[in-house]
Design a protein around this motif. Structure first.
Motif, PDB file in Angstrom:
ATOM      1  N   LEU A 148      51.540 -10.698  44.612  1.00 22.30           N
ATOM      2  CA  LEU A 148      50.266 -10.159  45.090  1.00 22.30           C
ATOM      3  C   LEU A 148      49.737 -10.934  46.285  1.00 22.30           C
ATOM      4  N   SER A 149      50.034 -12.225  46.363  1.00 24.97           N
ATOM      5  CA  SER A 149      49.541 -13.054  47.468  1.00 24.97           C
ATOM      6  C   SER A 149      50.126 -12.654  48.823  1.00 24.97           C
ATOM      7  N   LEU A 150      51.104 -11.755  48.834  1.00 22.84           N
ATOM      8  CA  LEU A 150      51.661 -11.226  50.086  1.00 22.84           C
ATOM      9  C   LEU A 150      50.587 -10.485  50.893  1.00 22.84           C
ATOM     10  N   ALA A 151      49.631  -9.890  50.211  1.00 15.80           N
ATOM     11  CA  ALA A 151      48.597  -9.067  50.866  1.00 15.80           C
ATOM     12  C   ALA A 151      47.345  -9.881  51.167  1.00 15.80           C
ATOM     13  N   SER A 152      46.691  -9.489  52.249  1.00 12.76           N
ATOM     14  CA  SER A 152      45.364 -10.038  52.528  1.00 12.76           C
ATOM     15  C   SER A 152      44.285  -9.059  52.061  1.00 12.76           C
ATOM     16  N   THR A 153      44.645  -7.761  52.049  1.00  8.37           N
ATOM     17  CA  THR A 153      43.697  -6.706  51.680  1.00  8.37           C
ATOM     18  C   THR A 153      44.416  -5.618  50.901  1.00  8.37           C
ATOM     19  N   LEU A 154      43.730  -5.066  49.916  1.00  9.89           N
ATOM     20  CA  LEU A 154      44.214  -3.922  49.153  1.00  9.89           C
ATOM     21  C   LEU A 154      43.197  -2.797  49.336  1.00  9.89           C
ATOM     22  N   ILE A 155      43.658  -1.630  49.776  1.00 10.90           N
ATOM     23  CA  ILE A 155      42.765  -0.475  49.903  1.00 10.90           C
ATOM     24  C   ILE A 155      43.094   0.471  48.764  1.00 10.90           C
ATOM     25  N   VAL A 156      42.088   0.746  47.935  1.00 14.49           N
ATOM     26  CA  VAL A 156      42.274   1.612  46.767  1.00 14.49           C
ATOM     27  C   VAL A 156      41.178   2.663  46.723  1.00 14.49           C
ATOM     28  N   ASP A 157      41.450   3.719  46.004  1.00 15.21           N
ATOM     29  CA  ASP A 157      40.435   4.737  45.738  1.00 15.21           C
ATOM     30  C   ASP A 157      40.099   4.641  44.260  1.00 15.21           C
ATOM     31  N   GLY A 158      38.898   4.192  43.966  1.00 13.18           N
ATOM     32  CA  GLY A 158      38.485   4.069  42.572  1.00 13.18           C
ATOM     33  C   GLY A 158      38.349   2.617  42.148  1.00 13.18           C
ATOM     34  N   GLU A 159      38.032   2.453  40.885  1.00  8.56           N
ATOM     35  CA  GLU A 159      37.772   1.129  40.331  1.00  8.56           C
ATOM     36  C   GLU A 159      39.052   0.499  39.800  1.00  8.56           C
ATOM     37  N   LEU A 160      39.144  -0.815  39.937  1.00  9.55           N
ATOM     38  CA  LEU A 160      40.259  -1.572  39.382  1.00  9.55           C
ATOM     39  C   LEU A 160      39.887  -2.048  37.992  1.00  9.55           C
ATOM     40  N   ASP A 161      40.883  -2.147  37.112  1.00  8.37           N
ATOM     41  CA  ASP A 161      40.567  -2.708  35.798  1.00  8.37           C
ATOM     42  C   ASP A 161      40.376  -4.220  35.933  1.00  8.37           C
ATOM     43  N   THR A 162      39.857  -4.839  34.890  1.00  7.31           N
ATOM     44  CA  THR A 162      39.483  -6.251  34.927  1.00  7.31           C
ATOM     45  C   THR A 162      40.672  -7.155  35.230  1.00  7.31           C
ATOM     46  N   GLU A 163      41.824  -6.890  34.615  1.00  9.15           N
ATOM     47  CA  GLU A 163      42.990  -7.771  34.795  1.00  9.15           C
ATOM     48  C   GLU A 163      43.481  -7.788  36.242  1.00  9.15           C
ATOM     49  N   ILE A 164      43.688  -6.630  36.830  1.00  6.31           N
ATOM     50  CA  ILE A 164      44.202  -6.593  38.208  1.00  6.31           C
ATOM     51  C   ILE A 164      43.133  -7.086  39.186  1.00  6.31           C
ATOM     52  N   SER A 165      41.880  -6.774  38.897  1.00  9.34           N
ATOM     53  CA  SER A 165      40.779  -7.225  39.743  1.00  9.34           C
ATOM     54  C   SER A 165      40.715  -8.753  39.760  1.00  9.34           C
ATOM     55  N   GLU A 166      40.851  -9.371  38.605  1.00  4.05           N
ATOM     56  CA  GLU A 166      40.827 -10.837  38.514  1.00  4.05           C
ATOM     57  C   GLU A 166      42.057 -11.445  39.198  1.00  4.05           C
ATOM     58  N   ALA A 167      43.211 -10.815  39.041  1.00  7.22           N
ATOM     59  CA  ALA A 167      44.431 -11.311  39.686  1.00  7.22           C
ATOM     60  C   ALA A 167      44.277 -11.302  41.205  1.00  7.22           C
ATOM     61  N   LEU A 168      43.663 -10.259  41.746  1.00  7.85           N
ATOM     62  CA  LEU A 168      43.442 -10.169  43.191  1.00  7.85           C
ATOM     63  C   LEU A 168      42.395 -11.182  43.648  1.00  7.85           C
ATOM     64  N   ARG A 169      41.308 -11.281  42.888  1.00  2.41           N
ATOM     65  CA  ARG A 169      40.229 -12.202  43.245  1.00  2.41           C
ATOM     66  C   ARG A 169      40.736 -13.653  43.246  1.00  2.41           C
ATOM     67  N   SER A 170      41.537 -14.024  42.253  1.00  3.63           N
ATOM     68  CA  SER A 170      42.037 -15.399  42.171  1.00  3.63           C
ATOM     69  C   SER A 170      42.948 -15.749  43.335  1.00  3.63           C
ATOM     70  N   ARG A 171      43.547 -14.732  43.970  1.00  3.04           N
ATOM     71  CA  ARG A 171      44.422 -14.955  45.125  1.00  3.04           C
ATOM     72  C   ARG A 171      43.682 -14.699  46.457  1.00  3.04           C
ATOM     73  N   GLN A 172      42.381 -14.489  46.371  1.00  2.00           N
ATOM     74  CA  GLN A 172      41.514 -14.255  47.527  1.00  2.00           C
ATOM     75  C   GLN A 172      41.963 -13.050  48.359  1.00  2.00           C
ATOM     76  N   ILE A 173      42.340 -11.972  47.662  1.00  2.00           N
ATOM     77  CA  ILE A 173      42.738 -10.730  48.318  1.00  2.00           C
ATOM     78  C   ILE A 173      41.529  -9.806  48.342  1.00  2.00           C
ATOM     79  N   ALA A 174      41.140  -9.376  49.526  1.00  2.00           N
ATOM     80  CA  ALA A 174      39.988  -8.477  49.659  1.00  2.00           C
ATOM     81  C   ALA A 174      40.365  -7.095  49.118  1.00  2.00           C
ATOM     82  N   VAL A 175      39.392  -6.426  48.515  1.00  2.00           N
ATOM     83  CA  VAL A 175      39.600  -5.069  48.012  1.00  2.00           C
ATOM     84  C   VAL A 175      38.602  -4.155  48.685  1.00  2.00           C
ATOM     85  N   ILE A 176      39.126  -3.103  49.308  1.00  2.00           N
ATOM     86  CA  ILE A 176      38.273  -2.104  49.956  1.00  2.00           C
ATOM     87  C   ILE A 176      38.410  -0.829  49.159  1.00  2.00           C
TER      88      ILE A 176
END
Length: 176
Positions: A148-176
């Motif tokens: 996941l740390s390969l990305a700087s930003t993830l663009i999604v449509d809709g809400e992320l579940d808690t597990e994937i959201s936390e995994a992205l946040r811990s790697r400082q990946i922005a979510v749009i």
């Protein structure tokens, strides 16, 4: 507006004047072309003949088409000559499509060579933006592109579940 069109619109808005932008092949990146401003000069590097042809009517966008063996399933080039050509590119941003995003498997796709190419393209860009429709979240395909740390930003449509959201946040990946 469909999920892919919404994601594509958000992605297109990230491009700035004068940038060198790598655009991956795929349906979402194809949709992205429809949202590109006609008065914005920048350079597109792509290994997708479809993306290159889609930019013919954009006079201010320079297009560099990276050649190689055509992987017909995804309409992108792969192989040694393609990998050699991208080694000469220093891009600002890479818009990458994937078939799976998973908290432990990372970013994945269904073809080994394509996974290697996507990783190499990401390595040539200062930022990697991953465009993901909802059905690809929390799923993993056979071949790993990278963590996941390969990305700087993830663009999604809709809400992320808690597990994937936390995994992205811990790697400082922005979510749009």
């Amino acid at each position: 507006m469909s999920s892919k069109r919404l994601i594509a619109q958000k992605a297109a808005s990230l491009i700035q004047r004068g940038q060198v932008v790598i655009i991956d092949g795929g349906t979402t990146t194809g949709e992205m072309l429809t949202f590109l401003p006609r008065d914005l000069p920048f350079t597109v590097v792509t290994h997708s003949p479809s993306i290159a042809v889609g930019l013919i009517d954009y006079p201010l966008i320079d297009v560099i088409l990276i050649g190689g063996r055509l992987f017909k399933h995804s309409m992108v080039t792969v192989g040694a000559s393609m990998m050699d050509a991208i080694s000469r590119i220093n891009a600002d941003i890479f818009f990458m499509g994937v078939t799976g995003v998973h908290k432990s498997a990372g970013f994945t796709t269904g073809d080994y060579e394509e996974a290697c190419v996507k990783k190499a393209l990401s390595d040539r860009a200062a930022e990697t933006v991953v465009m993901v429709s909802a059905e690809k979240l929390n799923s993993a395909s056979a071949f790993k592109i990278g963590d996941l740390s390969l990305a700087s930003t993830l663009i999604v449509d809709g809400e992320l579940d808690t597990e994937i959201s936390e995994a992205l946040r811990s790697r400082q990946i922005a979510v749009i």
